[in-house]
Design a protein around this motif. Structure first.
Motif, PDB file in Angstrom:
ATOM      1  N   MET A   1       0.826  -1.191   0.000  1.00 25.21           N
ATOM      2  CA  MET A   1       0.000   0.000   0.000  1.00 25.21           C
ATOM      3  C   MET A   1       0.871   1.256   0.000  1.00 25.21           C
ATOM      4  O   MET A   1       0.529   2.239  -0.638  1.00 25.21           O
ATOM      5  N   GLY A   2       1.996   1.153   0.737  1.00 21.54           N
ATOM      6  CA  GLY A   2       2.886   2.307   0.795  1.00 21.54           C
ATOM      7  C   GLY A   2       3.474   2.661  -0.561  1.00 21.54           C
ATOM      8  O   GLY A   2       3.629   3.841  -0.901  1.00 21.54           O
ATOM      9  N   ILE A   3       3.775   1.641  -1.353  1.00 22.47           N
ATOM     10  CA  ILE A   3       4.339   1.873  -2.683  1.00 22.47           C
ATOM     11  C   ILE A   3       3.307   2.547  -3.589  1.00 22.47           C
ATOM     12  O   ILE A   3       3.621   3.481  -4.327  1.00 22.47           O
ATOM     13  N   ILE A   4       2.076   2.095  -3.515  1.00 23.44           N
ATOM     14  CA  ILE A   4       1.012   2.693  -4.329  1.00 23.44           C
ATOM     15  C   ILE A   4       0.814   4.153  -3.939  1.00 23.44           C
ATOM     16  O   ILE A   4       0.712   5.038  -4.801  1.00 23.44           O
ATOM     17  N   CYS A   5       0.789   4.425  -2.641  1.00 21.94           N
ATOM     18  CA  CYS A   5       0.652   5.817  -2.165  1.00 21.94           C
ATOM     19  C   CYS A   5       1.838   6.662  -2.621  1.00 21.94           C
ATOM     20  O   CYS A   5       1.672   7.827  -2.999  1.00 21.94           O
ATOM     21  N   LEU A  31      11.653   3.467  -5.334  1.00 23.81           N
ATOM     22  CA  LEU A  31      10.348   2.872  -5.073  1.00 23.81           C
ATOM     23  C   LEU A  31      10.322   1.392  -5.466  1.00 23.81           C
ATOM     24  O   LEU A  31       9.825   0.548  -4.717  1.00 23.81           O
ATOM     25  N   VAL A  32      10.865   1.071  -6.621  1.00 19.18           N
ATOM     26  CA  VAL A  32      10.867  -0.318  -7.082  1.00 19.18           C
ATOM     27  C   VAL A  32      11.736  -1.180  -6.175  1.00 19.18           C
ATOM     28  O   VAL A  32      11.352  -2.296  -5.807  1.00 19.18           O
ATOM     29  N   SER A  33      12.909  -0.688  -5.787  1.00 12.24           N
ATOM     30  CA  SER A  33      13.775  -1.491  -4.916  1.00 12.24           C
ATOM     31  C   SER A  33      13.158  -1.696  -3.539  1.00 12.24           C
ATOM     32  O   SER A  33      13.255  -2.786  -2.963  1.00 12.24           O
ATOM     33  N   SER A  34      12.467  -0.684  -3.014  1.00  9.20           N
ATOM     34  CA  SER A  34      11.805  -0.868  -1.724  1.00  9.20           C
ATOM     35  C   SER A  34      10.635  -1.825  -1.844  1.00  9.20           C
ATOM     36  O   SER A  34      10.366  -2.614  -0.933  1.00  9.20           O
ATOM     37  N   MET A  35       9.948  -1.812  -2.988  1.00  8.96           N
ATOM     38  CA  MET A  35       8.855  -2.755  -3.213  1.00  8.96           C
ATOM     39  C   MET A  35       9.398  -4.185  -3.282  1.00  8.96           C
ATOM     40  O   MET A  35       8.836  -5.096  -2.680  1.00  8.96           O
ATOM     41  N   MET A  36      10.498  -4.384  -3.988  1.00 12.85           N
ATOM     42  CA  MET A  36      11.078  -5.724  -4.099  1.00 12.85           C
ATOM     43  C   MET A  36      11.562  -6.231  -2.749  1.00 12.85           C
ATOM     44  O   MET A  36      11.368  -7.405  -2.405  1.00 12.85           O
ATOM     45  N   LEU A  37      12.167  -5.361  -1.966  1.00 13.83           N
ATOM     46  CA  LEU A  37      12.616  -5.748  -0.631  1.00 13.83           C
ATOM     47  C   LEU A  37      11.436  -6.084   0.264  1.00 13.83           C
ATOM     48  O   LEU A  37      11.476  -7.060   1.022  1.00 13.83           O
ATOM     49  N   ILE A  39       8.497  -7.244  -0.712  1.00 17.85           N
ATOM     50  CA  ILE A  39       7.969  -8.533  -1.163  1.00 17.85           C
ATOM     51  C   ILE A  39       8.833  -9.673  -0.647  1.00 17.85           C
ATOM     52  O   ILE A  39       8.317 -10.699  -0.194  1.00 17.85           O
ATOM     53  N   LEU A  40      10.160  -9.502  -0.679  1.00 15.14           N
ATOM     54  CA  LEU A  40      11.055 -10.543  -0.174  1.00 15.14           C
ATOM     55  C   LEU A  40      10.857 -10.766   1.313  1.00 15.14           C
ATOM     56  O   LEU A  40      10.758 -11.914   1.776  1.00 15.14           O
ATOM     57  N   ILE A  41      10.767  -9.702   2.079  1.00  9.29           N
ATOM     58  CA  ILE A  41      10.594  -9.835   3.532  1.00  9.29           C
ATOM     59  C   ILE A  41       9.252 -10.493   3.862  1.00  9.29           C
ATOM     60  O   ILE A  41       9.181 -11.372   4.729  1.00  9.29           O
ATOM     61  N   ILE A  42       8.212 -10.097   3.180  1.00 10.59           N
ATOM     62  CA  ILE A  42       6.898 -10.698   3.431  1.00 10.59           C
ATOM     63  C   ILE A  42       6.876 -12.165   3.004  1.00 10.59           C
ATOM     64  O   ILE A  42       6.347 -13.017   3.710  1.00 10.59           O
ATOM     65  N   SER A  43       7.475 -12.477   1.867  1.00 13.10           N
ATOM     66  CA  SER A  43       7.448 -13.864   1.386  1.00 13.10           C
ATOM     67  C   SER A  43       8.313 -14.780   2.239  1.00 13.10           C
ATOM     68  O   SER A  43       8.067 -15.994   2.278  1.00 13.10           O
ATOM     69  N   LEU A  44       9.299 -14.247   2.948  1.00  9.63           N
ATOM     70  CA  LEU A  44      10.130 -15.090   3.815  1.00  9.63           C
ATOM     71  C   LEU A  44       9.400 -15.555   5.064  1.00  9.63           C
ATOM     72  O   LEU A  44       9.931 -16.344   5.832  1.00  9.63           O
ATOM     73  N   GLN A  45       8.174 -15.100   5.255  1.00 11.55           N
ATOM     74  CA  GLN A  45       7.364 -15.579   6.369  1.00 11.55           C
ATOM     75  C   GLN A  45       6.761 -16.957   6.065  1.00 11.55           C
ATOM     76  O   GLN A  45       6.289 -17.635   6.965  1.00 11.55           O
ATOM     77  N   VAL A  46       6.802 -17.374   4.801  1.00 11.56           N
ATOM     78  CA  VAL A  46       6.252 -18.666   4.373  1.00 11.56           C
ATOM     79  C   VAL A  46       7.369 -19.709   4.407  1.00 11.56           C
ATOM     80  O   VAL A  46       8.454 -19.490   3.852  1.00 11.56           O
ATOM     81  N   ASN A  47       7.128 -20.848   5.059  1.00 14.33           N
ATOM     82  CA  ASN A  47       8.168 -21.861   5.247  1.00 14.33           C
ATOM     83  C   ASN A  47       8.678 -22.452   3.936  1.00 14.33           C
ATOM     84  O   ASN A  47       9.866 -22.747   3.813  1.00 14.33           O
ATOM     85  N   GLN A  48       7.814 -22.642   2.948  1.00 17.29           N
ATOM     86  CA  GLN A  48       8.244 -23.204   1.671  1.00 17.29           C
ATOM     87  C   GLN A  48       9.211 -22.260   0.955  1.00 17.29           C
ATOM     88  O   GLN A  48      10.187 -22.716   0.348  1.00 17.29           O
ATOM     89  N   ILE A  49       8.950 -20.986   1.026  1.00 19.67           N
ATOM     90  CA  ILE A  49       9.844 -20.020   0.382  1.00 19.67           C
ATOM     91  C   ILE A  49      11.171 -19.948   1.133  1.00 19.67           C
ATOM     92  O   ILE A  49      12.225 -19.814   0.522  1.00 19.67           O
ATOM     93  N   LYS A  50      11.119 -20.060   2.460  1.00 25.29           N
ATOM     94  CA  LYS A  50      12.356 -20.118   3.247  1.00 25.29           C
ATOM     95  C   LYS A  50      13.214 -21.295   2.802  1.00 25.29           C
ATOM     96  O   LYS A  50      14.432 -21.168   2.676  1.00 25.29           O
ATOM     97  N   ALA A  51      12.590 -22.442   2.584  1.00 23.15           N
ATOM     98  CA  ALA A  51      13.331 -23.640   2.166  1.00 23.15           C
ATOM     99  C   ALA A  51      13.940 -23.455   0.784  1.00 23.15           C
ATOM    100  O   ALA A  51      15.081 -23.874   0.541  1.00 23.15           O
ATOM    101  N   ILE A  52      13.201 -22.819  -0.114  1.00 24.60           N
ATOM    102  CA  ILE A  52      13.711 -22.594  -1.471  1.00 24.60           C
ATOM    103  C   ILE A  52      14.907 -21.645  -1.456  1.00 24.60           C
ATOM    104  O   ILE A  52      15.885 -21.839  -2.171  1.00 24.60           O
ATOM    105  N   LEU A  53      14.844 -20.618  -0.612  1.00 23.89           N
ATOM    106  CA  LEU A  53      15.902 -19.607  -0.576  1.00 23.89           C
ATOM    107  C   LEU A  53      17.014 -19.912   0.421  1.00 23.89           C
ATOM    108  O   LEU A  53      17.935 -19.111   0.581  1.00 23.89           O
TER     109      LEU A  53
END
Length: 135
Positions: A1-5, A31-37, A39-53
């Motif tokens: 939401m912050g990126i859209i704003c 803006l794009v680099s903060s959005m990518m970061l 997304i990475l931080i939020i996706s690392l909350q999922v165990n399957q993504i943690k295992a992949i990375l």
């Protein structure tokens, strides 16, 4: 939401104040680099993504060694053959990820990290992993 704003604010700021295209590009990059970061931080909350990375953890443990090896491999690849830069990137990082995983199975740190730590502390540092005996 912050990126859209931030994009909406950037749009209205650009209307009221004249910003050069280079300035907009710089703001857009942040803006794009903060959005990518984010997304990475939020996706690392999922165990399957943690295992992949998880191999990236080993890659990061040998970051100085990998940085220097990346430079050396880039020089070697660019002088031998001219291939697409994305393919070169993928090959070099695949080699470094694999090499880091294999190296850290037997040793506690990379060779350049060992040299740096030896010079820093002025003493010999144990690099081989010790095997624990199961009871």
């Amino acid at each position: 939401m912050g990126i859209i704003c931030a994009y909406v604010i950037l749009y209205f700021v650009n209307i009221s104040v004249e910003i050069t295209p280079a300035g907009i590009e710089i703001l857009d990059d942040y803006l794009v680099s903060s959005m990518m970061l984010s997304i990475l931080i939020i996706s690392l909350q999922v165990n399957q993504i943690k295992a992949i990375l998880s191999p990236l953890k080993l890659y990061g443990q040998m970051s100085l060694t990998n940085y220097l090896a990346q430079s050396a491999l880039l020089i070697v690849f660019s002088s031998m053959i001219s291939i697409h830069s994305l393919l070169t990137f993928l090959i070099i990082h695949a080699v470094l990820l694999t090499g880091s995983s294999i190296w850290l199975k037997y040793f506690t740190m990379g060779p350049v990290e060992l040299l740096l730590r030896s010079f820093t502390y002025g003493s010999k540092v144990q690099i081989k992993k010790t095997r624990q005996v199961e009871k």
